[in-house]
Design a protein around this motif. Structure first.
Motif, PDB file in Angstrom:
ATOM      1  N   LEU A  11      -0.722   4.598  -1.152  1.00 23.47           N
ATOM      2  CA  LEU A  11      -0.420   5.782  -0.331  1.00 23.47           C
ATOM      3  C   LEU A  11       1.015   6.232  -0.550  1.00 23.47           C
ATOM      4  O   LEU A  11       1.288   7.427  -0.695  1.00 23.47           O
ATOM      5  CB  LEU A  11      -0.636   5.464   1.153  1.00 23.47           C
ATOM      6  N   MET A  12       1.954   5.279  -0.588  1.00 21.68           N
ATOM      7  CA  MET A  12       3.349   5.649  -0.775  1.00 21.68           C
ATOM      8  C   MET A  12       3.564   6.278  -2.154  1.00 21.68           C
ATOM      9  O   MET A  12       4.320   7.239  -2.283  1.00 21.68           O
ATOM     10  CB  MET A  12       4.263   4.421  -0.609  1.00 21.68           C
ATOM     11  N   GLU A  13       2.878   5.744  -3.146  1.00 17.54           N
ATOM     12  CA  GLU A  13       3.012   6.333  -4.479  1.00 17.54           C
ATOM     13  C   GLU A  13       2.544   7.787  -4.468  1.00 17.54           C
ATOM     14  O   GLU A  13       3.180   8.678  -5.012  1.00 17.54           O
ATOM     15  CB  GLU A  13       2.193   5.532  -5.502  1.00 17.54           C
ATOM     16  N   GLU A  14       1.407   7.970  -3.803  1.00 17.66           N
ATOM     17  CA  GLU A  14       0.867   9.328  -3.713  1.00 17.66           C
ATOM     18  C   GLU A  14       1.828  10.232  -2.934  1.00 17.66           C
ATOM     19  O   GLU A  14       2.048  11.390  -3.279  1.00 17.66           O
ATOM     20  CB  GLU A  14      -0.507   9.280  -3.022  1.00 17.66           C
TER      21      GLU A  14
ATOM     22  N   VAL B   9     -12.079  17.920   2.835  1.00 18.52           N
ATOM     23  CA  VAL B   9     -11.457  18.992   2.060  1.00 18.52           C
ATOM     24  C   VAL B   9     -10.008  19.126   2.492  1.00 18.52           C
ATOM     25  O   VAL B   9      -9.713  19.392   3.657  1.00 18.52           O
ATOM     26  CB  VAL B   9     -12.185  20.342   2.252  1.00 18.52           C
ATOM     27  N   ASP B  10      -9.112  18.920   1.569  1.00 16.66           N
ATOM     28  CA  ASP B  10      -7.684  19.053   1.864  1.00 16.66           C
ATOM     29  C   ASP B  10      -6.969  19.261   0.538  1.00 16.66           C
ATOM     30  O   ASP B  10      -7.306  18.605  -0.450  1.00 16.66           O
ATOM     31  CB  ASP B  10      -7.158  17.784   2.562  1.00 16.66           C
ATOM     32  N   ASP B  11      -6.003  20.180   0.511  1.00 15.92           N
ATOM     33  CA  ASP B  11      -5.304  20.399  -0.751  1.00 15.92           C
ATOM     34  C   ASP B  11      -4.264  19.305  -1.003  1.00 15.92           C
ATOM     35  O   ASP B  11      -3.741  19.199  -2.103  1.00 15.92           O
ATOM     36  CB  ASP B  11      -4.671  21.801  -0.822  1.00 15.92           C
ATOM     37  N   MET B  17      -6.401  10.847   0.589  1.00 17.80           N
ATOM     38  CA  MET B  17      -6.297   9.414   0.377  1.00 17.80           C
ATOM     39  C   MET B  17      -6.265   8.669   1.710  1.00 17.80           C
ATOM     40  O   MET B  17      -6.881   7.622   1.892  1.00 17.80           O
ATOM     41  CB  MET B  17      -5.005   9.134  -0.394  1.00 17.80           C
ATOM     42  N   MET B  18      -5.524   9.243   2.646  1.00 18.74           N
ATOM     43  CA  MET B  18      -5.396   8.656   3.970  1.00 18.74           C
ATOM     44  C   MET B  18      -6.764   8.561   4.643  1.00 18.74           C
ATOM     45  O   MET B  18      -7.124   7.520   5.191  1.00 18.74           O
ATOM     46  CB  MET B  18      -4.459   9.562   4.790  1.00 18.74           C
ATOM     47  N   VAL B  19      -7.518   9.640   4.587  1.00 17.58           N
ATOM     48  CA  VAL B  19      -8.839   9.654   5.213  1.00 17.58           C
ATOM     49  C   VAL B  19      -9.743   8.628   4.521  1.00 17.58           C
ATOM     50  O   VAL B  19     -10.469   7.868   5.174  1.00 17.58           O
ATOM     51  CB  VAL B  19      -9.467  11.065   5.150  1.00 17.58           C
ATOM     52  N   LEU B  32     -18.121   9.215   0.691  1.00 16.37           N
ATOM     53  CA  LEU B  32     -17.180  10.325   0.837  1.00 16.37           C
ATOM     54  C   LEU B  32     -17.233  11.261  -0.361  1.00 16.37           C
ATOM     55  O   LEU B  32     -17.321  10.812  -1.504  1.00 16.37           O
ATOM     56  CB  LEU B  32     -15.745   9.810   0.967  1.00 16.37           C
ATOM     57  N   LEU B  33     -17.195  12.569  -0.055  1.00 13.44           N
ATOM     58  CA  LEU B  33     -17.024  13.572  -1.108  1.00 13.44           C
ATOM     59  C   LEU B  33     -15.674  14.220  -0.862  1.00 13.44           C
ATOM     60  O   LEU B  33     -15.388  14.637   0.249  1.00 13.44           O
ATOM     61  CB  LEU B  33     -18.127  14.636  -1.020  1.00 13.44           C
ATOM     62  N   GLU B  34     -14.860  14.318  -1.891  1.00 16.43           N
ATOM     63  CA  GLU B  34     -13.520  14.887  -1.726  1.00 16.43           C
ATOM     64  C   GLU B  34     -13.390  16.199  -2.493  1.00 16.43           C
ATOM     65  O   GLU B  34     -13.814  16.289  -3.636  1.00 16.43           O
ATOM     66  CB  GLU B  34     -12.456  13.934  -2.269  1.00 16.43           C
ATOM     67  N   ALA B  35     -12.772  17.181  -1.844  1.00 19.60           N
ATOM     68  CA  ALA B  35     -12.513  18.435  -2.549  1.00 19.60           C
ATOM     69  C   ALA B  35     -11.124  18.918  -2.192  1.00 19.60           C
ATOM     70  O   ALA B  35     -10.640  18.676  -1.092  1.00 19.60           O
ATOM     71  CB  ALA B  35     -13.557  19.475  -2.168  1.00 19.60           C
ATOM     72  N   LYS B  36     -10.483  19.628  -3.126  1.00 13.59           N
ATOM     73  CA  LYS B  36      -9.109  20.063  -2.892  1.00 13.59           C
ATOM     74  C   LYS B  36      -9.030  21.480  -2.313  1.00 13.59           C
ATOM     75  O   LYS B  36      -7.999  21.887  -1.799  1.00 13.59           O
ATOM     76  CB  LYS B  36      -8.277  19.964  -4.175  1.00 13.59           C
TER      77      LYS B  36
END
Lengths: 635, 121
Positions: A11-14, B9-11, B17-19, B32-36
């Motif tokens: 996370l920190m890297e990101e 969905v988050d840019d 990543m957090m979610v 999970l499906l991720e989109a920007k």
């Protein structure tokens, strides 16, 4: 699967890499904005990147960086809304923010914490660009535990119209104190610069300049007071006027004074110039009239934000999904009209949600999107405001309307056969009609479309309904843009045209040949007319205008009427009673722009105003109450 | 039983990543499906069965509400939550009118649990 330490490290890297990229883009964007400060797309992009950096700092719990980037974001947000103009000073400031963030990120990479860097100076400068009282500080307000939903609406309203903020309260106060003194209706006209200059630091000059652009030159402020002295929501008792418009008015009044002096001079010295000067004088006055009428116009969207709330509450209550779209919010209407139509539109929107839009399940079954659409639109054409409430719901079934009308005895089966769809939909607007099988608690509070219809016709407006089963309904209204335009019945006498306000006209009756003697009689020597078995006082228009000279005995008036082969009577609603006005001819309906009566005729109480007819001739608008008084004197 | 699917969905890749971290720690029975952004998301969910969507409001291209509207057309029963720090009242009311919930940033486990509460099954 990662362990939590590995996840934290990732996370920190990101965090670092995303922020690095975003800061790079912000920097590039700011530099490009210096040569192209009006580039909205670029401002938006820079805003979003700043927003991302802020969000990242919040997520990873770096509150001081979060605050700094939040302040930067606020300035960019103001620029997005045209409330702040990009310039070199602001550009440099935001670049400095980028530098601070970068340094602090390095510190975090090194030590894991934000370190001791002090942002207070730069935050102070950033804040100096934000309008003091308001600004978009909703987020920090949230964090301080304030209810985020209450203050926002007020903040958004003036901003959308590019209007100055911050004076509403001052205006309210000054007005309140006046109204409590019993001087209701006082007009307050503050300067257009928004927050009073003394409350702003000097650096906010750019803000003030950007905001004083009179996008909407006049705006209304809610200032009526309720009994307990608290400001009431709806009617607007004062307006705000841009300084440039006030100056123009001032100039024109000055010129009016000058031409008046000239007029006085030529009357005694150069009588041959009187006509010419009178014409100039007349034009100046006409300009003033038009200008003042314009001041009464307000953008209709001022009242519309509340409908989002209405739609939201009803959607939740009814378990429906509804999207409200507003079109033409800048359309200008007379402020009185604005207040009057407010409730009507609310009623129609309620109807659309209640009767029109289906439940999401039902919509999906019919192959529609689960989200229903309600579009409220306004448009100005030929001095009329056209309003429409349109939904993509189930539509109105004309067969059901007819059934219901038959059931309640509004129409006969015979009548029903020949009715067009438009005529059928008109039934909905009649008193006592309601298509909802059960009276709903939402739109059916004992009032129906008849109330909407009645309120509209009182304003001189009309309502038409169009609907297609399964596709949706449209309720179209047209109303005069200003109350100075009066729907009127035109009547003639000899070669002159008179106008009667449509709102006072009850019905028309014409009697021919032998009907005349049957229906016109003298009672107490005064002429009376029999309409629907009722005997009403009859006022001959000709007599009121003293066409034949005064002094003809009332008894002879009845004789005169009896001698006519045809009599036309307009039944009018006086203050208390109905009465008939006998006229030479009934000419038809027209919407007239009513101008105040010329001072030459001001002493004649039955004349209420004048209107220029299409052929250039002048028609007098008659004062219905005064007509009846005339009849009283007459008898 | 098939795993349930959530769309994120988050840019911001960090935000996604957090979610993902929360889901991998506490909600292991979810895919999970991720989109920007919105376009990305619409392409990604084509033909999929979705149960939950967590959508950032402020994104390049279409905003979170526009995306929600489009998603609901294809997935009428989808439970959608806008993840946002601040939102204009007008936007909030519009979102609520079409049955969208809110998660206030910063997102955490409890807030995701709350969002899952309304789900069937």
């Amino acid at each position: 699967m990662f362990n939590s330490e590995e996840i934290q490290k990732a996370l920190m890297e990101e965090f670092f890499s995303e922020n690095r990229e975003a800061l790079g883009r912000i920097e590039q964007g700011l530099l490009r904005l210096e040569s192209n400060p009006g580039n909205k797309e670029l401002i938006n992009a820079v805003f979003r990147d700043m927003h991302t950096v802020k969000g990242n700092c919040r997520m990873m719990s770096f509150p001081r960086l979060e605050e700094l980037t939040h302040k930067g974001e606020t300035l960019l947000d103001l620029m997005r809304d045209d409330l702040l103009a990009m310039n070199q000073e602001i550009g440099s400031l935001l670049l400095k923010v980028v530098d601070h963030v970068r340094l602090t990120l390095q510190e975090i990479a090194r030590s894991g914490s934000e370190g001791e860097a002090d942002f207070s100076t730069i935050i102070e400068i950033l804040e100096s660009f934000v309008p003091h009282e308001k600004g978009k500080e909703s987020e920090s307000a949230d964090r301080h535990g304030k209810d985020p939903r209450q203050p926002l609406l007020e903040e958004e309203l003036p901003q959308e119209e590019g209007l100055p903020q911050g004076t509403d309260d001052q205006l309210l106060e000054s007005h309140d104190s006046k109204t409590t003194d019993g001087q209701a209706g006082t007009t307050a006209i503050p300067l257009p610069q928004g927050p009073s200059p003394s409350t702003l630091p000097p650096t906010s000059k750019a803000v003030t300049e950007a905001r004083s652009e009179p996008k909407a030159a006049v705006s209304a402020v809610t200032t009526t007071t309720t009994d307990n002295g608290a400001p009431a929501a709806a009617p607007m008792e004062s307006i705000r006027l841009s300084l440039s418009r006030l100056d123009a008015l001032m100039n024109q009044v000055g010129e009016l004074g000058a031409s008046f002096n000239q007029l006085k001079y030529v009357i005694t010295h150069r009588p041959d110039h009187i006509d010419q000067l009178l014409e100039v004088h007349g034009k100046q006055i006409a300009w003033l009239q038009d200008e003042v009428i314009k001041y009464r116009l307000q953008p209709i969207g001022r009242m519309w934000d509340q409908y989002h709330r209405l739609v939201r509450d009803l959607s939740v209550e009814m378990g429906k999904k509804v999207m409200l779209d507003l079109v033409g919010e800048k359309t200008e209407v007379d402020r009185n009209v604005l207040v009057s139509i407010n409730e009507l539109l609310g009623h129609l929107i309620r109807n659309a949600l209640d009767h029109g839009i289906e439940t999401p399940q039902e919509r999906v079954q019919h192959g529609k999107s689960p989200i229903g659409k309600v579009v409220l639109s306004a448009e100005q054409r030929h001095g009329q405001i056209h309003l429409e409430v349109k939904d993509d719901g189930r539509g109105i079934n004309p067969d059901l309307v007819v059934q219901k009308a038959l059931l309640t005895g509004m129409i006969t089966a015979e009548q029903a056969k020949d009715m067009s769809e438009a005529e059928i939909f008109k039934l909905i607007m009649l008193p006592g009609f309601s298509t909802a099988s059960q009276v709903s608690t939402i739109s059916g509070r004992g009032t129906g479309m008849d109330v909407v219809q009645a309120a509209l016709s009182k304003m001189g407006g009309t309502l038409t309904i169009a609907s297609t089963v399964g596709v949706g309904s449209q309720f179209r209204m047209s109303i005069p843009q200003t109350m100075a335009i009066v729907p009127a019945l035109l009547v003639g006498d000899s070669n002159e045209t008179f106008a009667l306000p449509q709102v006072n006209v009850v019905e028309l009756a014409s009697f021919y040949g032998s009907e005349v003697a049957v229906n016109i009689e003298g009672k107490m020597q005064s002429p009376m007319v029999r309409v629907r078995e009722k005997l009403l006082p009859l006022v001959p228009l000709q007599r009121l205008l003293h066409r034949d000279g005064p002094g003809r005995a009332p008894r002879r008036e009845v004789e005169r009427l009896h001698a006519l082969s045809a009599i036309h009577v307009v039944v009018l609603q006086g203050q208390e009673n109905l009465f008939g006005l006998e006229v030479g001819a009934i000419l038809g309906h027209s919407s007239l722009l009513i101008k105040p009566i010329n001072t030459m005729f001001a002493h004649i109480p039955i004349l209420a105003g004048t209107a220029v007819m299409p052929d250039g001739s002048i028609a007098f608008l008659l004062n219905v109450q005064a007509l009846l008084q005339g009849a009283g004197e007459f008898s | 039983m098939d795993k349930r699917k959530a769309l994120i969905v988050d840019d911001s890749s960090l935000a996604r990543m957090m979610v993902r971290k929360f889901f991998s720690e506490s909600f292991k029975d979810w895919d999970l499906l991720e989109a920007k952004d919105g376009d990305d998301a619409l392409a990604l969910v084509e033909g999929q069965t979705l149960h939950l969507a967590l959508i950032d409001f402020n994104m390049p291209g279409m905003n979170g509400i526009d995306l929600s509207e489009k998603l609901l057309e294809k997935h009428p029963d989808l439970s959608i939550h806008l993840v946002t720090a601040n939102i204009q009242e007008r936007m909030q009311l519009r979102a609520e009118s079409i049955g969208i919930g809110f998660i206030k940033k910063p997102i955490n486990q409890e807030k995701i649990v709350a969002a899952m509460q309304g789900l069937k099954g």
